[in-house]
Design an enzyme around this catalytic site. Structure first.
Site, PDB file in Angstrom:
ATOM      1  N   CYS A 173      50.687   8.567 -66.717  1.00 31.03           N
ATOM      2  CA  CYS A 173      50.425   9.834 -67.397  1.00 31.03           C
ATOM      3  C   CYS A 173      49.489  10.752 -66.616  1.00 31.03           C
ATOM      4  CB  CYS A 173      49.887   9.550 -68.791  1.00 31.03           C
ATOM      5  SG  CYS A 173      51.001   8.470 -69.721  1.00 31.03           S
ATOM      6  N   HIS A 230      48.137  16.029 -70.923  1.00 34.17           N
ATOM      7  CA  HIS A 230      49.212  15.054 -71.068  1.00 34.17           C
ATOM      8  C   HIS A 230      49.569  14.939 -72.552  1.00 34.17           C
ATOM      9  CE1 HIS A 230      51.453  11.430 -71.327  1.00 34.17           C
ATOM     10  NE2 HIS A 230      50.471  10.751 -71.867  1.00 34.17           N
ATOM     11  N   ASN A 250      56.551  11.295 -75.644  1.00 28.23           N
ATOM     12  CA  ASN A 250      55.653  11.089 -74.507  1.00 28.23           C
ATOM     13  C   ASN A 250      56.500  10.636 -73.321  1.00 28.23           C
ATOM     14  OD1 ASN A 250      53.950   9.958 -72.571  1.00 28.23           O
ATOM     15  ND2 ASN A 250      52.523   9.131 -74.078  1.00 28.23           N
TER      16      ASN A 250
END
Lengths: 331, 75
Positions: free
Chosen positions: A111, A258, A288
């Site tokens: 990430c 993120h 995500n």
């Protein structure tokens, strides 16, 4: 400067309603309240991270003034490469028709990877080693997830993104970085590498205290530890970047973090005191997507007119490793 | 934060009707005490006290009362 961004989401969609049917102890409302995610795009069997990155790069070349012949360096961020070797970036160079005079490398980050990639691209350009960098991010975490582990299936989706970085008027940097390998065990695929090869024992199904099932070959996430890490790392990185940039929070035009999940983003935004209209949340229809969340959010913010030329934008990536990075970028 | 107010916050974290928790409950007896509630407790402590808890500290608690002591030591 960042000249153009495109992304690609695989065709198969798993909706929150689909997951609520699989996990009847969770409702659509509960999943939505905790994650803010309605849909996750999942790579097909045989569809790899490089396929997703290739599709994103193809869109980039089709939509911008940049062509494969202009690229002199390829960076590919992934934790799900096509092979242990060769380097997936080499395969992408050939497949995309990028000149053989270009450099190409993979780097393994999650990430935080997009911000690290910008830092690498900036260094290559500032030192005269490259002029047009293609930063690719691609991830298929879905292939690591056990079907009966709702703690991660509700969150992660697959995607690829392609970002063209070259010399230009918009400034990139400063950057701040952070690493704490003490948190490695909290977001990990424990087996399948050389430290702990996959075996019949590692493939045995286990149930955790929250009723989720996984094997050692699947991705494990300790949500509480990751959340706790984020509360420590992200505000500190934001403060450090503001100090290094000699800017106040109010002088930053847009914040793109993120996109871990909406619950975490809302908490971080409020604790940092960032107004909602300066804080991009784009997670509902893709989930995500690890290293692709920031470029996807930037692309969508541009399309929606929220990100405009001349804006100072703070990017913050954080997660598996632990690894984190923040950058100030002018568009 | 007043004890009653903190208990109402915890009702929210545990997805219980307001007024359910009294403080003497054993955590393992609460059906909604799971990893998501853990995240909710960490967020609550950060929001109301600026205390950054880790799951090991929370895991050492056995009752709501002990949890309240971690989240808001002044309560």
């Amino acid at each position: 400067m960042i000249r153009a961004i495109e992304y690609y989401l695989p065709e198969t969609v798993v909706s929150t309603a689909d997951l609520a049917r699989e996990f009847p102890e969770w409702s659509v409302e509960k999943i939505d309240a905790k994650t803010g995610i309605c849909n996750r795009h999942i790579a097909a069997e045989g569809e790899t991270s490089s396929d997703l990155a290739f599709a994103a790069a193809s869109r980039l070349f089709a939509s911008s003034a940049c062509s494969p012949g202009d690229i002199d360096f390829v960076l590919f961020c992934t934790q799900s490469p096509d092979y242990f070797l060769p380097t997936t970036a080499c395969l992408l160079q050939h497949r995309l028709g990028i000149p053989t005079s270009a450099g190409a490398l993979d780097f393994n980050l999650g990430c935080s990877g997009f911000v690290y990639g910008l830092g690498l691209a900036h260094g290559l350009i500032a030192s005269g080693q490259a002029s047009n960098v293609l930063l690719l991010t691609g991830e298929t975490y879905s292939k690591f997830l056990h079907p009966r582990d709702k703690s991660v299936r509700t969150i992660f989706g697959d995607a690829g993104a392609a970002t063209w970085i070259s010399t230009g008027s918009g400034a990139m940097g400063p950057f701040v970085y952070g690493t704490d390998g003490a948190g490695a065990e909290n977001l990990i695929v424990p087996t399948g590498g050389f430290r702990r090869p996959a075996t019949a024992e590692s493939a045995m199904l286990q149930q955790d205290n929250s009723g989720n099932f996984r094997t050692g070959d699947n991705l494990f996430m300790n949500g509480g530890e990751i959340f706790s890490f984020t509360l420590h790392a992200v505000p500190a990185a934001v403060s450090a970047l503001l100090a290094k940039s000699r800017l106040s929070l109010e002088e930053v035009d847009l914040f793109v973090f993120h996109q871990a999940n909406r619950y975490m983003l809302d908490h971080l935004r409020k604790s940092l005191g960032v107004p909602a209209d300066k804080f991009i949340v784009h997670i509902a229809d893709c989930g995500n997507t690890v290293s692709s969340t920031i470029p996807i959010a930037l692309h969508e913010a541009q399309s929606a007119g929220k990100l405009r030329p001349g804006m100072k934008v703070m990017l913050v990536g954080f997660g598996v490793g632990y690894s984190w990075a923040a950058a100030m970028v002018e568009f | 934060m007043e004890k009653t107010e903190l208990l109402r916050e915890l009702d929210g974290v545990f997805e219980l009707e307001a007024g359910t928790l009294q403080g003497d409950e054993v955590l393992d007896d609460i059906p909604t005490w799971d990893s998501m509630a853990m995240v909710g407790v960490i967020a609550l402590a950060d929001r109301i006290s600026g205390i950054k808890l880790n799951p090991r500290q929370i895991g050492a608690c056995t009752t709501i009362q002990e949890l309240m002591g971690l989240i808001s030591p002044q309560t």
